[in-house]
Design a protein around this motif. Structure first.
Motif, PDB file in Angstrom:
ATOM      1  N   MET A  32     -11.120   2.311   6.292  1.00  0.00           N
ATOM      2  CA  MET A  32      -9.922   2.289   7.141  1.00  0.00           C
ATOM      3  C   MET A  32     -10.136   3.240   8.323  1.00  0.00           C
ATOM      4  O   MET A  32      -9.402   4.213   8.517  1.00  0.00           O
ATOM      5  CB  MET A  32      -8.691   2.702   6.326  1.00  0.00           C
ATOM      6  N   LYS A  33     -11.111   2.962   9.120  1.00  0.00           N
ATOM      7  CA  LYS A  33     -11.563   3.893  10.149  1.00  0.00           C
ATOM      8  C   LYS A  33     -10.517   4.202  11.207  1.00  0.00           C
ATOM      9  O   LYS A  33     -10.534   5.268  11.815  1.00  0.00           O
ATOM     10  CB  LYS A  33     -12.836   3.357  10.803  1.00  0.00           C
ATOM     11  N   ALA A  34      -9.599   3.260  11.458  1.00  0.00           N
ATOM     12  CA  ALA A  34      -8.617   3.448  12.533  1.00  0.00           C
ATOM     13  C   ALA A  34      -7.302   4.043  12.043  1.00  0.00           C
ATOM     14  O   ALA A  34      -6.445   4.375  12.867  1.00  0.00           O
ATOM     15  CB  ALA A  34      -8.353   2.114  13.228  1.00  0.00           C
ATOM     16  N   ILE A  35      -7.141   4.218  10.736  1.00  0.00           N
ATOM     17  CA  ILE A  35      -5.844   4.603  10.165  1.00  0.00           C
ATOM     18  C   ILE A  35      -5.311   5.907  10.774  1.00  0.00           C
ATOM     19  O   ILE A  35      -6.045   6.881  10.919  1.00  0.00           O
ATOM     20  CB  ILE A  35      -5.937   4.707   8.622  1.00  0.00           C
ATOM     21  N   VAL A  36      -4.039   5.891  11.149  1.00  0.00           N
ATOM     22  CA  VAL A  36      -3.381   7.058  11.750  1.00  0.00           C
ATOM     23  C   VAL A  36      -2.381   7.679  10.776  1.00  0.00           C
ATOM     24  O   VAL A  36      -2.271   8.904  10.686  1.00  0.00           O
ATOM     25  CB  VAL A  36      -2.671   6.650  13.060  1.00  0.00           C
ATOM     26  N   GLU A  37      -1.649   6.830  10.056  1.00  0.00           N
ATOM     27  CA  GLU A  37      -0.662   7.318   9.086  1.00  0.00           C
ATOM     28  C   GLU A  37      -0.866   6.594   7.763  1.00  0.00           C
ATOM     29  O   GLU A  37      -0.901   5.363   7.729  1.00  0.00           O
ATOM     30  CB  GLU A  37       0.759   7.096   9.604  1.00  0.00           C
ATOM     31  N   LEU A  38      -0.966   7.383   6.678  1.00  0.00           N
ATOM     32  CA  LEU A  38      -1.194   6.823   5.346  1.00  0.00           C
ATOM     33  C   LEU A  38      -0.235   7.481   4.364  1.00  0.00           C
ATOM     34  O   LEU A  38      -0.316   8.690   4.123  1.00  0.00           O
ATOM     35  CB  LEU A  38      -2.639   7.042   4.915  1.00  0.00           C
ATOM     36  N   TYR A  39       0.677   6.689   3.812  1.00  0.00           N
ATOM     37  CA  TYR A  39       1.701   7.194   2.892  1.00  0.00           C
ATOM     38  C   TYR A  39       1.568   6.486   1.543  1.00  0.00           C
ATOM     39  O   TYR A  39       1.841   5.291   1.430  1.00  0.00           O
ATOM     40  CB  TYR A  39       3.098   6.958   3.460  1.00  0.00           C
ATOM     41  N   LEU A  40       1.167   7.260   0.526  1.00  0.00           N
ATOM     42  CA  LEU A  40       0.998   6.710  -0.833  1.00  0.00           C
ATOM     43  C   LEU A  40       1.888   7.429  -1.842  1.00  0.00           C
ATOM     44  O   LEU A  40       1.699   7.269  -3.042  1.00  0.00           O
ATOM     45  CB  LEU A  40      -0.466   6.846  -1.271  1.00  0.00           C
ATOM     46  N   SER A  41       2.842   8.179  -1.402  1.00  0.00           N
ATOM     47  CA  SER A  41       3.613   9.064  -2.282  1.00  0.00           C
ATOM     48  C   SER A  41       4.473   8.305  -3.291  1.00  0.00           C
ATOM     49  O   SER A  41       4.809   7.129  -3.112  1.00  0.00           O
ATOM     50  CB  SER A  41       4.512   9.974  -1.441  1.00  0.00           C
ATOM     51  N   SER A  42       4.808   9.022  -4.361  1.00  0.00           N
ATOM     52  CA  SER A  42       5.738   8.531  -5.387  1.00  0.00           C
ATOM     53  C   SER A  42       5.303   7.205  -5.987  1.00  0.00           C
ATOM     54  O   SER A  42       6.047   6.215  -6.008  1.00  0.00           O
ATOM     55  CB  SER A  42       7.165   8.419  -4.822  1.00  0.00           C
ATOM     56  N   ASN A  43       4.064   7.171  -6.467  1.00  0.00           N
ATOM     57  CA  ASN A  43       3.524   6.037  -7.202  1.00  0.00           C
ATOM     58  C   ASN A  43       2.843   6.568  -8.459  1.00  0.00           C
ATOM     59  O   ASN A  43       3.190   7.656  -8.946  1.00  0.00           O
ATOM     60  CB  ASN A  43       2.549   5.256  -6.317  1.00  0.00           C
ATOM     61  N   HIS A  44       1.900   5.802  -8.986  1.00  0.00           N
ATOM     62  CA  HIS A  44       1.165   6.236 -10.176  1.00  0.00           C
ATOM     63  C   HIS A  44      -0.341   6.279  -9.899  1.00  0.00           C
ATOM     64  O   HIS A  44      -1.141   6.003 -10.781  1.00  0.00           O
ATOM     65  CB  HIS A  44       1.454   5.290 -11.351  1.00  0.00           C
ATOM     66  N   PHE A  45      -0.689   6.618  -8.667  1.00  0.00           N
ATOM     67  CA  PHE A  45      -2.103   6.773  -8.343  1.00  0.00           C
ATOM     68  C   PHE A  45      -2.690   7.931  -9.144  1.00  0.00           C
ATOM     69  O   PHE A  45      -2.018   8.932  -9.410  1.00  0.00           O
ATOM     70  CB  PHE A  45      -2.296   7.042  -6.843  1.00  0.00           C
ATOM     71  N   SER A  46      -3.960   7.792  -9.524  1.00  0.00           N
ATOM     72  CA  SER A  46      -4.613   8.828 -10.329  1.00  0.00           C
ATOM     73  C   SER A  46      -6.051   9.005  -9.848  1.00  0.00           C
ATOM     74  O   SER A  46      -6.474   8.414  -8.855  1.00  0.00           O
ATOM     75  CB  SER A  46      -4.583   8.449 -11.811  1.00  0.00           C
ATOM     76  N   GLY A  47      -6.799   9.811 -10.576  1.00  0.00           N
ATOM     77  CA  GLY A  47      -8.183  10.052 -10.215  1.00  0.00           C
ATOM     78  C   GLY A  47      -8.315  11.139  -9.169  1.00  0.00           C
ATOM     79  O   GLY A  47      -7.349  11.817  -8.804  1.00  0.00           O
ATOM     80  N   MET A  48      -9.520  11.289  -8.661  1.00  0.00           N
ATOM     81  CA  MET A  48      -9.800  12.298  -7.649  1.00  0.00           C
ATOM     82  C   MET A  48      -9.611  11.711  -6.259  1.00  0.00           C
ATOM     83  O   MET A  48      -9.775  10.513  -6.048  1.00  0.00           O
ATOM     84  CB  MET A  48     -11.232  12.823  -7.806  1.00  0.00           C
TER      85      MET A  48
END
Length: 337
Positions: free
Chosen positions: A121-137
């Motif tokens: 995602m080389k062009a990404i400016v804003e990335l919002y992943l909050s309040s989910n169940h993402f895990s790992g490093m």
């Protein structure tokens, strides 16, 4: 109406499913359906909109999977899917969208790990992943996201250390890693990110000293709450760090010696000369001198046993003791004379 380039029907009370007929609008560039009561899945017919640039579906009641075919929409720059009921894993194809600028999937039930090829995602400016169940490093390939300005990974289950690759996020303005299980220290290189204005690492398992330079100089307690191992003198509400640097210890010791040593030495010499004076007067046996001695004895003096305890039984390794013993030798030699 196949010539439509934009449909904006957001902020209404529209219910039901998203019509699959939208897939016939080949010229559509913007589809705005946010803030409604839409339900069901996103129809895969939306993936036929090859000219689609902006898709806003946030604040609805949509559920199911995010279509994998979204990755084929090469013109897509903005995707807002936050505040819905999407579940399962995030499509791998979206992590490879090199033209995507804005992506928000916050406040859903998405699970799984963020793949290592997020750097696609080389062009990404804003990335919002909050309040989910993402895990790992947090993947180290995030170093390739040099246009990224806003990154919100809060309220998930990310663990491990804050990646060293964050040092390459030269455009970063806002970083939120709160409410995870991150460990280790807060990297000092974050001080050097000149555009970084806010950071939040509260409620993790971080430890060590909070950096004091850059934006950290104006940070507050709220950004670091819930990390029992953190310390830092520049934030009043957080305990200062224990001195572990030998260089710092030696400096403190040097200061103590410069202040304490003269005071103790002076007190000891006063006691010594007063004692010599008393002994000399007693030897002469003059009564008037005895009265003066009694007067002098009314002053508070340091006892022999107190000096013995303070100098570790006159241990000669002590600088003060060595000097005092030398002075005592000279003094008693004078008394004998």
């Amino acid at each position: 109406m196949t010539g439509l380039t934009s449909i904006d029907i957001q902020d209404n009370n529209l219910a039901g499913n998203i019509p699959s007929e939208f897939g016939k609008l080949k010229q559509l560039q913007g589809l705005y359906l946010s803030n409604n009561k839409l339900q069901g899945h996103i129809p895969e017919a939306v993936c036929h909109l090859s000219n689609l640039v902006k898709l806003t579906l946030q604040v609805n009641e949509l559920s199911g999977l995010i279509p994998e075919c979204f990755g084929n929409l090469s013109m897509l720059q903005k995707i807002y899917l936050d505040s819905n009921k999407f579940s399962s894993k995030f499509p791998l194809s979206l992590w490879k969208m090199s033209g995507l600028l804005y992506l928000s999937v916050s406040r859903n039930s998405i699970e799984g790990e963020v793949p290592s090829d997020i750097g696609g995602m080389k062009a990404i400016v804003e990335l919002y992943l909050s309040s989910n169940h993402f895990s790992g490093m947090i993947p180290s390939t995030s170093e390739e996201l040099q246009n990224l300005q806003y990154l919100d990974l809060s309220n998930n289950s990310f663990f491990g250390k804050i990646p060293l690759s964050f040092a390459n996020l030269i455009s970063l303005k806002d970083l939120d890693l709160s409410l995870n299980v991150l460990s280790g220290t807060i990297p000092k290189f974050l001080e050097k990110l000149s555009y970084l204005k806010t950071i939040n690492v509260s409620f993790n398992d971080l430890e060590g000293e909070i950096p004091s330079g850059g934006m950290f100089a104006n940070s507050t307690l709220q950004s670091f709450l819930g990390n029992k191992g953190l310390c830092g003198m520049h934030i009043l509400e957080i305990p200062s760090c224990a001195i572990t640097n030998p260089g710092k210890q030696s400096k403190v010791k040097e200061v103590v010696l410069k202040i304490v040593t003269p005071v103790v030495t002076t007190s000891f010499l006063i006691f010594l000369f007063v004692s010599i004076w008393i002994m000399k007067r007693q030897k002469k046996g003059k009564s008037k001198d005895v009265e003066k001695v009694l007067e002098i004895r009314t002053h508070q003096l340091v006892s022999y046993h107190e000096i013995q305890r303070a100098t570790n039984n006159f241990d000669e390794s002590n600088l003060i003791v060595r000097e005092a013993l030398a002075l005592c030798t000279k003094a008693f030699y004078l008394v004998e004379l």
